[in-house]
Design an enzyme around this catalytic site. Sequence first.
Site, PDB file in Angstrom:
ATOM      1  N   ARG A  20       0.816  -1.214   0.000  1.00 22.06           N
ATOM      2  CA  ARG A  20       0.000   0.000   0.000  1.00 22.06           C
ATOM      3  C   ARG A  20       0.852   1.267   0.000  1.00 22.06           C
ATOM      4  NH1 ARG A  20      -3.699   2.140   4.770  1.00 22.06           N
ATOM      5  NH2 ARG A  20      -2.141   1.021   5.959  1.00 22.06           N
ATOM      6  N   CYS A  77     -26.919  -2.803  -7.915  1.00 21.85           N
ATOM      7  CA  CYS A  77     -28.166  -3.230  -7.290  1.00 21.85           C
ATOM      8  C   CYS A  77     -27.845  -3.800  -5.911  1.00 21.85           C
ATOM      9  CB  CYS A  77     -28.850  -4.264  -8.176  1.00 21.85           C
ATOM     10  SG  CYS A  77     -30.502  -4.695  -7.623  1.00 21.85           S
TER      11      CYS A  77
END
Length: 418
Positions: free
Chosen positions: A269, A338
């Site tokens: 990271r 959705c």
Amino acid sequence: MPTITQFSTRRSEIAGVSIVELADKFGTPSYVYDLNTILERVNDLRAFDTIRYAQKACSNIAILDRLRRAGVLVDAVSAGEIGRALRAGYQPSQIVYTADVFDRDALDLVVKHDISVNVGSPEMIDQLGRVAPGRNITLRINPGFGHGHSQKTNTGGPQSKHGIWHEQIDDCLLRADRNSLVVTGMHMHIGSGTDLEHLSQVCGAMEQACLKVGRTVTTISSGGGLPVPYRSTQTYVDLEQYYALWDATRQRLQDAFGHDIHLEIEPGRYLVAESGFLVAEICAVKTMGENLFYMLDAGFCDLARPILYGAYHPISICHRDNNVSDREVEAVVAGPLCESGDIFTQEEGGFVSRRSLPMAQRGDLLILEVAGAYGFAMSSNYNSRFRAPEILIENGTPKIIRERETLDDLLSRESIPQ
């Protein structure tokens, strides 16, 4: 050492390139990476003998290639990541396979290419020894405690699956002896967001573990976990102190063993997070009760960290044309999926929050920042969405390093049986 980052809610360019031009050329959503930022973070860590990139954070082969050219070695956690590293030009001797299990494909590649292994489970020693006796190995030790910005990113302690429990070192040495393997490396990583207090505990645990293994140890790895700021209130760890703690541990081990100890660091990271931006278009602005929603064409299929961890990402607006507004609003930023959890402004546990952002309208661009780590790498085709392209800005020039997926890509591995 980098200075504290100040985040703005307005942005018009990335690495000197117009965001509107990027969106017009490559479409949205798109991942954009600034190579200069990656190379700056590499240079932050040059005091270590070896910088080894944990590619799971962002594994595009173009980024691996540029890191290789910068002298950074690589870590792989799967057969696929071994393949990526080889495709990016890494030699097998520059790759370490780190995992808690061997699947068949990974073990075959490790043996075929003589790739070093950082074992995370005692049984891996037996598996490797049966097919490749006589090799050197590294032990990844779980010191019995962990730390992370979320429980889901904590990689140490009894609730973590990662590593070899610190009380099982003697058993691992016996297994290594039985299989003609030699433990020459020791690795320890307790989770993301490491601070100096926890680091000092890790250094002490590493020293004790190495003394238990003995003089065969020639390399120690500090693992990863270096924090990067996602908010203006957050800071970097003091890298000089960070290195000094590990170097002091290394010096004591050298005195005890009478030979040099090689010191590695394994950032993922830290190298890529700040380089990355997810550029999306605002497709609708609507009010739901007391909430104003900015609805994007990007969802958690593109950036999963908020729904997984309640992770916070800086957000900025790029207005198109002359739509610039000085007005600030409290907005919820949501995606098209959705799924009720498709919210970028949420806290851990799924609690929806608002963000103070410039007033925007349909067609304006919204940028999710500090998105280079665990962004595209964790993306998916949920709702049969096409995964976003990746663009690398190098020397002021945007270069496509992954094309946007198409319907043919989406369906290429499926078939209807007769």
